[in-house]
Design a protein around this motif. Structure first.
Motif, short mmCIF file in Angstrom:
data_model
loop_
_atom_site.label_atom_id
_atom_site.label_comp_id
_atom_site.label_asym_id
_atom_site.label_seq_id
_atom_site.Cartn_x
_atom_site.Cartn_y
_atom_site.Cartn_z
N ASN A 67 2.32 14.78 -81.49
CA ASN A 67 2.08 13.50 -82.16
C ASN A 67 3.29 13.00 -82.95
O ASN A 67 3.14 12.33 -83.97
CB ASN A 67 0.86 13.59 -83.08
CG ASN A 67 -0.44 13.78 -82.31
OD1 ASN A 67 -0.66 13.12 -81.30
ND2 ASN A 67 -1.27 14.71 -82.76
N LYS A 110 2.83 12.95 -74.47
CA LYS A 110 1.41 12.64 -74.64
C LYS A 110 1.12 11.20 -74.23
O LYS A 110 0.11 10.91 -73.57
CB LYS A 110 1.00 12.86 -76.09
CG LYS A 110 -0.48 12.67 -76.36
CD LYS A 110 -0.82 13.04 -77.81
CE LYS A 110 -2.31 12.91 -78.09
NZ LYS A 110 -2.63 13.29 -79.49
N SER A 111 2.00 10.29 -74.62
CA SER A 111 1.84 8.88 -74.24
C SER A 111 3.17 8.16 -74.39
O SER A 111 4.10 8.66 -75.03
CB SER A 111 0.78 8.20 -75.12
OG SER A 111 1.22 8.12 -76.47
N ARG A 146 0.92 0.51 -72.00
CA ARG A 146 0.77 1.83 -72.63
C ARG A 146 0.17 2.82 -71.64
O ARG A 146 -0.80 2.50 -70.94
CB ARG A 146 -0.10 1.74 -73.88
CG ARG A 146 -0.24 3.09 -74.61
CD ARG A 146 -0.78 2.87 -76.03
NE ARG A 146 -2.18 2.51 -76.04
CZ ARG A 146 -3.18 3.40 -76.17
NH1 ARG A 146 -2.91 4.69 -76.30
NH2 ARG A 146 -4.43 2.99 -76.20
N TYR A 147 0.75 4.01 -71.59
CA TYR A 147 0.30 5.08 -70.69
C TYR A 147 -0.03 6.33 -71.49
O TYR A 147 0.63 6.63 -72.49
CB TYR A 147 1.38 5.41 -69.67
CG TYR A 147 1.60 4.33 -68.64
CD1 TYR A 147 1.07 4.43 -67.35
CD2 TYR A 147 2.34 3.20 -68.95
CE1 TYR A 147 1.27 3.44 -66.41
CE2 TYR A 147 2.55 2.19 -68.01
CZ TYR A 147 2.01 2.32 -66.75
OH TYR A 147 2.21 1.33 -65.81
N ILE A 148 -1.04 7.06 -71.04
CA ILE A 148 -1.34 8.36 -71.62
C ILE A 148 -1.35 9.40 -70.50
O ILE A 148 -1.59 9.08 -69.34
CB ILE A 148 -2.69 8.38 -72.38
CG1 ILE A 148 -3.85 8.15 -71.41
CG2 ILE A 148 -2.69 7.35 -73.49
CD1 ILE A 148 -5.20 8.35 -72.06
N TYR A 149 -1.08 10.64 -70.88
CA TYR A 149 -1.08 11.71 -69.90
C TYR A 149 -2.44 12.39 -69.90
O TYR A 149 -2.89 12.90 -70.93
CB TYR A 149 0.02 12.74 -70.21
CG TYR A 149 0.17 13.77 -69.12
CD1 TYR A 149 0.83 13.45 -67.93
CD2 TYR A 149 -0.35 15.05 -69.26
CE1 TYR A 149 0.96 14.38 -66.91
CE2 TYR A 149 -0.22 15.99 -68.24
CZ TYR A 149 0.44 15.65 -67.07
OH TYR A 149 0.56 16.56 -66.06
N TYR A 179 0.17 10.36 -65.54
CA TYR A 179 0.19 9.25 -66.48
C TYR A 179 -0.75 8.14 -65.98
O TYR A 179 -0.68 7.73 -64.82
CB TYR A 179 1.60 8.68 -66.62
CG TYR A 179 2.57 9.61 -67.34
CD1 TYR A 179 2.37 9.97 -68.66
CD2 TYR A 179 3.69 10.10 -66.68
CE1 TYR A 179 3.27 10.81 -69.33
CE2 TYR A 179 4.59 10.94 -67.32
CZ TYR A 179 4.38 11.29 -68.64
OH TYR A 179 5.26 12.12 -69.30
N ASP A 236 -9.26 0.20 -74.61
CA ASP A 236 -9.38 1.34 -75.51
C ASP A 236 -10.35 0.98 -76.62
O ASP A 236 -10.32 -0.12 -77.15
CB ASP A 236 -8.01 1.69 -76.09
CG ASP A 236 -7.96 3.11 -76.61
OD1 ASP A 236 -8.92 3.87 -76.37
OD2 ASP A 236 -6.96 3.48 -77.26
N TYR A 257 -8.89 2.98 -67.46
CA TYR A 257 -7.53 3.36 -67.11
C TYR A 257 -7.21 2.94 -65.68
O TYR A 257 -8.11 2.81 -64.83
CB TYR A 257 -7.34 4.87 -67.23
CG TYR A 257 -7.71 5.43 -68.58
CD1 TYR A 257 -6.89 5.23 -69.69
CD2 TYR A 257 -8.90 6.14 -68.76
CE1 TYR A 257 -7.23 5.73 -70.93
CE2 TYR A 257 -9.25 6.64 -70.00
CZ TYR A 257 -8.41 6.44 -71.08
OH TYR A 257 -8.76 6.93 -72.31
#
Length: 227
Positions: A73, A106-107, A118-121, A133, A139, A145
């Motif tokens: 984080n 993480k993102s 915005r991307y998150i894993y 990703y 959200d 996604y």
């Protein structure tokens, strides 16, 4: 005048080196386990597979400004990023050299003009079945996604011995339901299935003559649901 320009060039080179040093030092201090791996010559990471192809292997063909959040984080801002959608790798550029995040972050966010993606894993434990990703389209209480997987295809042209290289794109949408990702299509029937417990809200949205034909419509629907 020539001597003055030469001095300026040397000064600019030194300034760039100092900036790169502090960027890498800051990243190293954020998390020692993150490695930025250049190619063996320290130049831009390239892949001959991507030479002379139709289409782009990347989200954006050019480097874009962005930021990442590590698995601890920690936020790293003002990075030059490029997202390879064939290998599903995020690249980072500094001082003309390209690096790859290992392990995955993480993102991350990539900005292009006024647009921001915005991307998150997500891992198999997240319910996706395929680690990688994923772009965040919605959200909040309702999470949606998108996963774009690009594949490099090679085929001989008609009556030709030459191989043609083309990027094929596969796009899928997922809704997070009870900690699991459920794939769906952008149409009323598919959305009624994944939103079976929220049919009244869906009907309210559609009764206002709202359409569900494309991704923009999908985003607007879930903005309404997340109000």
């Amino acid at each position: 005048m020539g001597s003055f320009n030469f001095i300026n060039m040397k000064l600019n080179a030194k300034i760039s080196s100092v900036i790169l040093f502090f960027i890498l030092l800051a990243v190293k201090n954020v998390n020692a386990q993150y490695q930025f791996i250049p190619d063996e010559k320290g130049k831009l990471i390239t892949d001959k597979r991507y030479e002379n192809i139709e289409g782009s292997a990347y989200l954006y063909a050019d480097w874009k400004l962005g930021e990442v959040i590590t698995n601890e984080n920690k936020l790293i801002q003002n990075l030059s990023l490029k997202y390879d959608q064939v290998t599903d790798n995020l690249l980072f550029q500094a001082n003309g050299a390209s690096y790859e995040f290992k392990p995955k972050v993480k993102s991350f966010v990539i900005k292009s003009g006024t647009a921001s993606k915005r991307y998150i894993y997500l891992t198999p434990e997240s319910g996706s079945g395929n680690a990688g990703y994923y772009e965040v389209l919605a959200d909040g209480k309702f999470k949606v996604y998108k996963k774009v997987k690009k594949t490099l295809l090679e085929a001989k042209g008609y009556n030709s011995a030459n191989l043609n290289k083309v990027i094929d794109e596969n796009k899928k949408y997922y809704y997070l339901k009870n900690t699991k990702l459920e794939e769906f299509k952008i149409n009323k029937k598919s959305l009624e299935t994944i939103l079976a417990n929220h049919k009244s809200q869906l009907d309210t949205y559609l009764s206002a003559n709202k359409s569900l034909k494309n991704e923009e419509d999908l985003v607007e629907l879930f903005k309404f649901l997340n109000q």
